[in-house]
Scaffold this motif. Structure first.
Motif, PDB file in Angstrom:
ATOM      1  N   UNK A   3       0.832  -1.211   0.000  1.00 17.73           N
ATOM      2  CA  UNK A   3       0.000   0.000   0.000  1.00 17.73           C
ATOM      3  C   UNK A   3       0.862   1.255   0.000  1.00 17.73           C
ATOM      4  N   UNK A   4       1.947   1.241   0.727  1.00 21.62           N
ATOM      5  CA  UNK A   4       2.856   2.389   0.737  1.00 21.62           C
ATOM      6  C   UNK A   4       3.462   2.595  -0.647  1.00 21.62           C
ATOM      7  N   UNK A   5       3.815   1.514  -1.311  1.00 18.22           N
ATOM      8  CA  UNK A   5       4.371   1.619  -2.667  1.00 18.22           C
ATOM      9  C   UNK A   5       3.334   2.189  -3.633  1.00 18.22           C
ATOM     10  N   UNK A   6       2.093   1.775  -3.499  1.00 22.69           N
ATOM     11  CA  UNK A   6       1.035   2.312  -4.360  1.00 22.69           C
ATOM     12  C   UNK A   6       0.880   3.813  -4.132  1.00 22.69           C
ATOM     13  N   UNK A   7       0.916   4.253  -2.879  1.00 20.95           N
ATOM     14  CA  UNK A   7       0.807   5.687  -2.575  1.00 20.95           C
ATOM     15  C   UNK A   7       1.958   6.485  -3.177  1.00 20.95           C
ATOM     16  N   UNK A   8       3.166   5.959  -3.090  1.00 25.58           N
ATOM     17  CA  UNK A   8       4.329   6.646  -3.656  1.00 25.58           C
ATOM     18  C   UNK A   8       4.218   6.702  -5.182  1.00 25.58           C
TER      19      UNK A   8
ATOM     20  N   UNK B   7       7.518  14.137  -9.394  1.00 23.38           N
ATOM     21  CA  UNK B   7       8.710  14.164  -8.532  1.00 23.38           C
ATOM     22  C   UNK B   7       8.437  13.288  -7.309  1.00 23.38           C
ATOM     23  N   UNK B   8       9.467  13.017  -6.554  1.00 19.56           N
ATOM     24  CA  UNK B   8       9.308  12.178  -5.377  1.00 19.56           C
ATOM     25  C   UNK B   8       8.394  12.886  -4.365  1.00 19.56           C
ATOM     26  N   UNK B   9       7.558  12.141  -3.669  1.00 18.15           N
ATOM     27  CA  UNK B   9       6.560  12.777  -2.805  1.00 18.15           C
ATOM     28  C   UNK B   9       7.151  13.595  -1.667  1.00 18.15           C
TER      29      UNK B   9
ATOM     30  N   UNK C 148      -5.213  23.600   7.482  1.00 20.79           N
ATOM     31  CA  UNK C 148      -5.386  24.721   8.409  1.00 20.79           C
ATOM     32  C   UNK C 148      -4.780  25.984   7.818  1.00 20.79           C
ATOM     33  N   UNK C 149      -5.230  27.148   8.274  1.00 20.40           N
ATOM     34  CA  UNK C 149      -4.682  28.404   7.736  1.00 20.40           C
ATOM     35  C   UNK C 149      -3.169  28.481   7.922  1.00 20.40           C
ATOM     36  N   UNK C 150      -2.458  28.839   6.884  1.00 23.02           N
ATOM     37  CA  UNK C 150      -1.009  28.945   6.925  1.00 23.02           C
ATOM     38  C   UNK C 150      -0.293  27.643   6.618  1.00 23.02           C
ATOM     39  N   UNK C 151      -0.998  26.538   6.599  1.00 17.44           N
ATOM     40  CA  UNK C 151      -0.370  25.244   6.360  1.00 17.44           C
ATOM     41  C   UNK C 151       0.070  25.079   4.910  1.00 17.44           C
ATOM     42  N   UNK C 152      -0.564  25.817   4.002  1.00 12.00           N
ATOM     43  CA  UNK C 152      -0.194  25.691   2.596  1.00 12.00           C
ATOM     44  C   UNK C 152       1.189  26.257   2.310  1.00 12.00           C
ATOM     45  N   UNK C 153       1.778  26.998   3.234  1.00 11.12           N
ATOM     46  CA  UNK C 153       3.102  27.572   3.040  1.00 11.12           C
ATOM     47  C   UNK C 153       4.212  26.740   3.687  1.00 11.12           C
ATOM     48  N   UNK C 154       3.885  25.575   4.198  1.00  7.33           N
ATOM     49  CA  UNK C 154       4.892  24.731   4.845  1.00  7.33           C
ATOM     50  C   UNK C 154       5.857  24.154   3.816  1.00  7.33           C
ATOM     51  N   UNK C 155       7.110  23.910   4.208  1.00  6.46           N
ATOM     52  CA  UNK C 155       8.063  23.313   3.267  1.00  6.46           C
ATOM     53  C   UNK C 155       7.763  21.833   3.047  1.00  6.46           C
ATOM     54  N   UNK C 156       8.429  21.260   2.075  1.00  5.75           N
ATOM     55  CA  UNK C 156       8.278  19.833   1.799  1.00  5.75           C
ATOM     56  C   UNK C 156       8.747  19.033   3.018  1.00  5.75           C
ATOM     57  N   UNK C 157       8.119  17.904   3.294  1.00 10.32           N
ATOM     58  CA  UNK C 157       8.447  17.165   4.519  1.00 10.32           C
ATOM     59  C   UNK C 157       9.831  16.523   4.511  1.00 10.32           C
ATOM     60  N   UNK C 158      10.354  16.152   3.380  1.00 18.70           N
ATOM     61  CA  UNK C 158      11.673  15.513   3.318  1.00 18.70           C
ATOM     62  C   UNK C 158      11.572  14.007   3.392  1.00 18.70           C
ATOM     63  N   UNK C 159      12.654  13.346   3.038  1.00 17.49           N
ATOM     64  CA  UNK C 159      12.632  11.889   2.958  1.00 17.49           C
ATOM     65  C   UNK C 159      12.600  11.234   4.331  1.00 17.49           C
ATOM     66  N   UNK C 160      13.125  11.897   5.358  1.00 16.24           N
ATOM     67  CA  UNK C 160      13.114  11.295   6.701  1.00 16.24           C
ATOM     68  C   UNK C 160      11.689  11.128   7.220  1.00 16.24           C
ATOM     69  N   UNK C 161      10.866  12.145   6.996  1.00 20.02           N
ATOM     70  CA  UNK C 161       9.472  12.059   7.439  1.00 20.02           C
ATOM     71  C   UNK C 161       8.740  10.935   6.704  1.00 20.02           C
TER      72      UNK C 161
END
Length: 188
Positions: free
Chosen positions: A17-22, A31-33, A51-64
């Motif tokens: 399931x994780x592979x399907x999501x990726x 690009x990579x998720x 939530x308000x302001x959440x659309x400006x967050x940076x990409x989570x990164x591969x560790x997350x």
């Protein structure tokens, strides 16, 4: 099949399931998720779960994403292992894999239902206490007795002197007894 082997197969279902999501994310964003930033999502529209302001967050990164993937494998493996330990006679590799596929969705659905079940069970328990106190108050009034000084609204829950035995309810002539259960209103 023992529970450990079932848990491994369930974790394999979670990995699928994780592979399907990726794969879906790579096809959509090209690009990579973990490199997808909130402001690069096409089309940029406001969603109700952001939530308000959440659309400006940076990409989570591969560790997350690695942490999220490992947690999904743990949830899938743990749920499959528990089911296999509970019902060992009906567990086979296909069932273990399918349980692993749907484990995360099942846990999400259960966690949304648990607060509702607890809330309704609490209301039912509280409703029984209130109804019993009202019945005891009405029974005391019918017998011509006045409630004692320590009694709120006439009676406390539990057996009282002068109240009818639990198996033999007395007819009640108060407003509550005259209400029509289908219309929600009462006859005064």
């Amino acid at each position: 099949m023992d529970w450990f082997m079932a848990a491994v197969l369930g974790a394999a279902g979670g990995a699928a399931m994780e592979a399907v999501d990726v794969i879906k994310s790579i096809r959509w964003h090209r690009q990579m998720p973990w490199n997808v930033q909130s402001d690069t999502i096409d089309p940029p529209q406001r969603r109700s779960d952001v939530r308000p302001g959440e659309e400006l967050l940076p990409a989570p990164g591969w560790k997350a994403y690695c942490v999220a993937g490992v947690l999904r494998l743990l949830v899938s493996g743990a749920l499959t292992g528990v089911v296999a330990a509970t019902y060992p006679q009906s567990m086979n590799p296909l069932v273990a894999f399918l349980i692993g596929l749907g484990a995360l969705s099942a846990v999400q659905q259960i966690t949304t239902l648990v607060p509702l079940m607890v809330k309704s069970a609490g209301r039912a328990a509280l409703g029984g206490v209130v109804e019993e106190a009202q019945q005891q108050t009405q029974a005391l009034q019918q017998n011509g007795q006045q409630p004692g000084p320590g009694q709120v609204n006439g009676a406390l829950p539990g057996p009282q002197t002068g109240s009818p035995p639990p198996g033999n309810p007395q007819p009640v002539t108060g407003v509550a007894a005259q209400q029509d259960p289908t219309s929600g209103g009462g006859v005064a």
